[in-house]
Design a protein around this motif. Sequence first.
Motif, PDB file in Angstrom:
ATOM      1  N   GLU A 205      20.266   6.302  12.190  1.00  0.00           N
ATOM      2  CA  GLU A 205      20.193   7.498  11.346  1.00  0.00           C
ATOM      3  C   GLU A 205      18.984   7.470  10.413  1.00  0.00           C
ATOM      4  O   GLU A 205      18.583   8.492   9.866  1.00  0.00           O
ATOM      5  CB  GLU A 205      21.466   7.639  10.515  1.00  0.00           C
ATOM      6  N   TYR A 206      18.394   6.293  10.252  1.00  0.00           N
ATOM      7  CA  TYR A 206      17.219   6.179   9.379  1.00  0.00           C
ATOM      8  C   TYR A 206      15.960   6.441  10.212  1.00  0.00           C
ATOM      9  O   TYR A 206      15.263   5.524  10.645  1.00  0.00           O
ATOM     10  CB  TYR A 206      17.170   4.798   8.729  1.00  0.00           C
ATOM     11  N   LYS A 230       7.791   0.736   3.641  1.00  0.00           N
ATOM     12  CA  LYS A 230       8.416   0.101   2.477  1.00  0.00           C
ATOM     13  C   LYS A 230       9.466   0.993   1.812  1.00  0.00           C
ATOM     14  O   LYS A 230      10.548   0.527   1.438  1.00  0.00           O
ATOM     15  CB  LYS A 230       7.331  -0.282   1.464  1.00  0.00           C
ATOM     16  N   VAL A 231       9.164   2.264   1.674  1.00  0.00           N
ATOM     17  CA  VAL A 231      10.108   3.201   1.039  1.00  0.00           C
ATOM     18  C   VAL A 231      11.383   3.296   1.861  1.00  0.00           C
ATOM     19  O   VAL A 231      12.500   3.327   1.321  1.00  0.00           O
ATOM     20  CB  VAL A 231       9.465   4.597   0.882  1.00  0.00           C
ATOM     21  N   ILE A 236      17.209   1.725   2.795  1.00  0.00           N
ATOM     22  CA  ILE A 236      18.236   1.062   3.610  1.00  0.00           C
ATOM     23  C   ILE A 236      18.925  -0.038   2.811  1.00  0.00           C
ATOM     24  O   ILE A 236      20.160  -0.149   2.805  1.00  0.00           O
ATOM     25  CB  ILE A 236      17.606   0.474   4.891  1.00  0.00           C
ATOM     26  N   MET A 237      18.138  -0.831   2.119  1.00  0.00           N
ATOM     27  CA  MET A 237      18.705  -1.933   1.344  1.00  0.00           C
ATOM     28  C   MET A 237      19.594  -1.416   0.215  1.00  0.00           C
ATOM     29  O   MET A 237      20.661  -1.981  -0.058  1.00  0.00           O
ATOM     30  CB  MET A 237      17.581  -2.812   0.793  1.00  0.00           C
ATOM     31  N   LYS A 238      19.168  -0.359  -0.430  1.00  0.00           N
ATOM     32  CA  LYS A 238      19.965   0.218  -1.510  1.00  0.00           C
ATOM     33  C   LYS A 238      21.278   0.778  -0.971  1.00  0.00           C
ATOM     34  O   LYS A 238      22.344   0.600  -1.575  1.00  0.00           O
ATOM     35  CB  LYS A 238      19.174   1.313  -2.217  1.00  0.00           C
ATOM     36  N   ALA A 245      20.126  -4.927  -5.371  1.00  0.00           N
ATOM     37  CA  ALA A 245      19.288  -5.522  -4.322  1.00  0.00           C
ATOM     38  C   ALA A 245      17.836  -5.072  -4.416  1.00  0.00           C
ATOM     39  O   ALA A 245      16.940  -5.751  -3.905  1.00  0.00           O
ATOM     40  CB  ALA A 245      19.846  -5.176  -2.949  1.00  0.00           C
ATOM     41  N   VAL A 246      17.595  -3.942  -5.070  1.00  0.00           N
ATOM     42  CA  VAL A 246      16.225  -3.410  -5.126  1.00  0.00           C
ATOM     43  C   VAL A 246      15.706  -3.298  -6.560  1.00  0.00           C
ATOM     44  O   VAL A 246      14.708  -2.627  -6.813  1.00  0.00           O
ATOM     45  CB  VAL A 246      16.151  -2.034  -4.424  1.00  0.00           C
TER      46      VAL A 246
END
Length: 273
Positions: A205-206, A230-231, A236-238, A245-246
């Motif tokens: 989905e990303y 990077k964005v 995804i990490m958030k 995490a970010v």
Amino acid sequence: MYFFELISYFLLLNFIHSLPVQNSTNGDVSACLKAFYKAAYRGEYNCTESFDFFQVVPAFQQAGFTSHKSCFLEVAKEECSIAQYNLLSTKYQDFLNVLTTVPPSVTPCSDSYFKYNALKCGPMMDELSHRTIDINSVAAKINDTKILEMIELCDKIEACISPVCYSSENQRKSLQEISNGVKLRNTEFAVCISKIERQSPDLSEYTCLDGIDFNTDDRKMQIELYTVKKVCAKRIMKDFCGERAVENFENDVETCLKNLMKLYKTASALNES
């Protein structure tokens, strides 16, 4: 975890400090002293436990090596060549004066004082080399014992090689990068990467990934993920791990990229050779 591999560029740093020291009978006892420090650091002789032979304060170093002369020579007799042992046993005070007398500021780095004292750092670097191999198989976890021990060891080595003549600028820079890489593993950022890698969720989905596999082993693609994408990676990490995490995302990514670039360049150089 793929971007926390430290072995390849640590080996270069460790190799420089592990170059063989030639036995000599001309007054240079580097080979013997190197062997002594290695044995003392590993605790291979009971007598070395009663004094910290890795003292950095010259006055304490002088007093300790004087009062524990018999211990030093006991180890030297077993670990060193006969010629170097005989030299030390007959000219021990001369050796001690060289080891513990700080030379004038204009003294070149080739002076025996610097050469001898820099050898204290070698066993610590050997230990870091072995621990580096172990740590690469450890999943990132906040305050993991192995990670904390590695951080402490890195700090000790940094302090040991900090005098200008004890190491080169490149060695100090490399160690700093290794230290930063180890410390990165003790962050929510690293824990999140480990979680995503372990669970391998469906990220289709990303669309911002544009086909890049978040868990790819390809170095070039990993670098692209934390630069061009990077964005997207941050999003995804958030989403998967939450805001913590970010929190230090930019700094963490910078450390991550330095590691990746080292690994990528090393691999490229090996492929070309």
